[in-house]
Design an enzyme around this catalytic site. Structure first.
Site, PDB file in Angstrom:
ATOM      1  N   HIS A   1       5.107   3.199   4.441  1.00 24.83           N
ATOM      2  CA  HIS A   1       5.941   2.613   3.531  1.00 24.83           C
ATOM      3  C   HIS A   1       6.470   2.797   2.279  1.00 24.83           C
ATOM      4  CE1 HIS A   1       2.840   0.384   1.044  1.00 24.83           C
ATOM      5  NE2 HIS A   1       1.695   1.043   2.187  1.00 24.83           N
TER       6      HIS A   1
ATOM      7  N   CYS B   1      -2.383   3.676   2.626  1.00 28.98           N
ATOM      8  CA  CYS B   1      -1.421   4.151   3.552  1.00 28.98           C
ATOM      9  C   CYS B   1      -0.659   5.681   2.183  1.00 28.98           C
ATOM     10  CB  CYS B   1      -0.375   3.070   3.523  1.00 28.98           C
ATOM     11  SG  CYS B   1      -1.157   1.087   4.667  1.00 28.98           S
TER      12      CYS B   1
END
Length: 171
Positions: free
Chosen positions: A133, A145
């Site tokens: 992201h 992430c």
């Protein structure tokens, strides 16, 4: 061709794909070969890129990308409750169990690529919501992430091949 995570320094690294190389943020706890829910680490391994979600209110048209692409809406979520049957899967809100809301007030999930981590099969407690992201300013560490600056992520998405995977080396 795989995306490679290289030059790892704790929660910061470089991401390389073809002729492109970008800075990226990783989990607060770095990389782990034994990912567990809530450990703040990015899982090591080779993971396919499943799908791109994007905020249609932030882009005039879908970003260029060879992955499946889907518009996000305010009712999109992802279950992070290890004891729920929909653990580590897309859900619609409202949702009674613990979950990540994908439509956020910050810009972090304006572009969200689902990584094929712990999804075939799903193992309860082995970690959920592992995405690529948009990075926060200064590459603030993530919860597990991989995060890139928005312009870098757009360049990467446009360059990807259909069957691209990401390789995150063991620590």
């Amino acid at each position: 061709m795989d995306i490679e995570i290289i030059n790892i320094d704790g929660s910061r690294a470089r991401l390389r794909y073809g002729g492109h190389e970008f800075g990226c943020a990783l989990g607060k706890a770095g990389i782990t070969a034994a990912k567990r829910e809530g450990d703040h680490a990015t899982p090591a391994g080779r993971f396919p890129l499943r799908k791109l979600y994007y905020r249609p209110d932030k882009f005039n048209s879908p970003p260029e990308c060879r992955l499946p692409v889907e518009e996000m809406d305010p009712l999109d979520g992802w279950c992070d409750a290890p004891d729920h049957t929909l653990y580590n899967q897309y859900v619609r809100l409202p949702f009674s169990a613990s979950h990540e809301q994908l439509w956020r007030t910050d810009d972090v999930y304006d572009l969200l690529v689902v990584l094929g981590y712990n999804d075939d099969p799903v193992i309860p407690g082995a970690g959920s919501c592992i995405f690529m992201h948009v990075a926060r300013e200064g590459y603030v560490p993530t919860e597990g992430c991989v995060a890139l600056q928005k312009d870098d992520l757009l360049l990467l998405l446009a360059a990807l091949e259909e069957r691209t995977a990401i390789h995150i080396p063991e620590p």
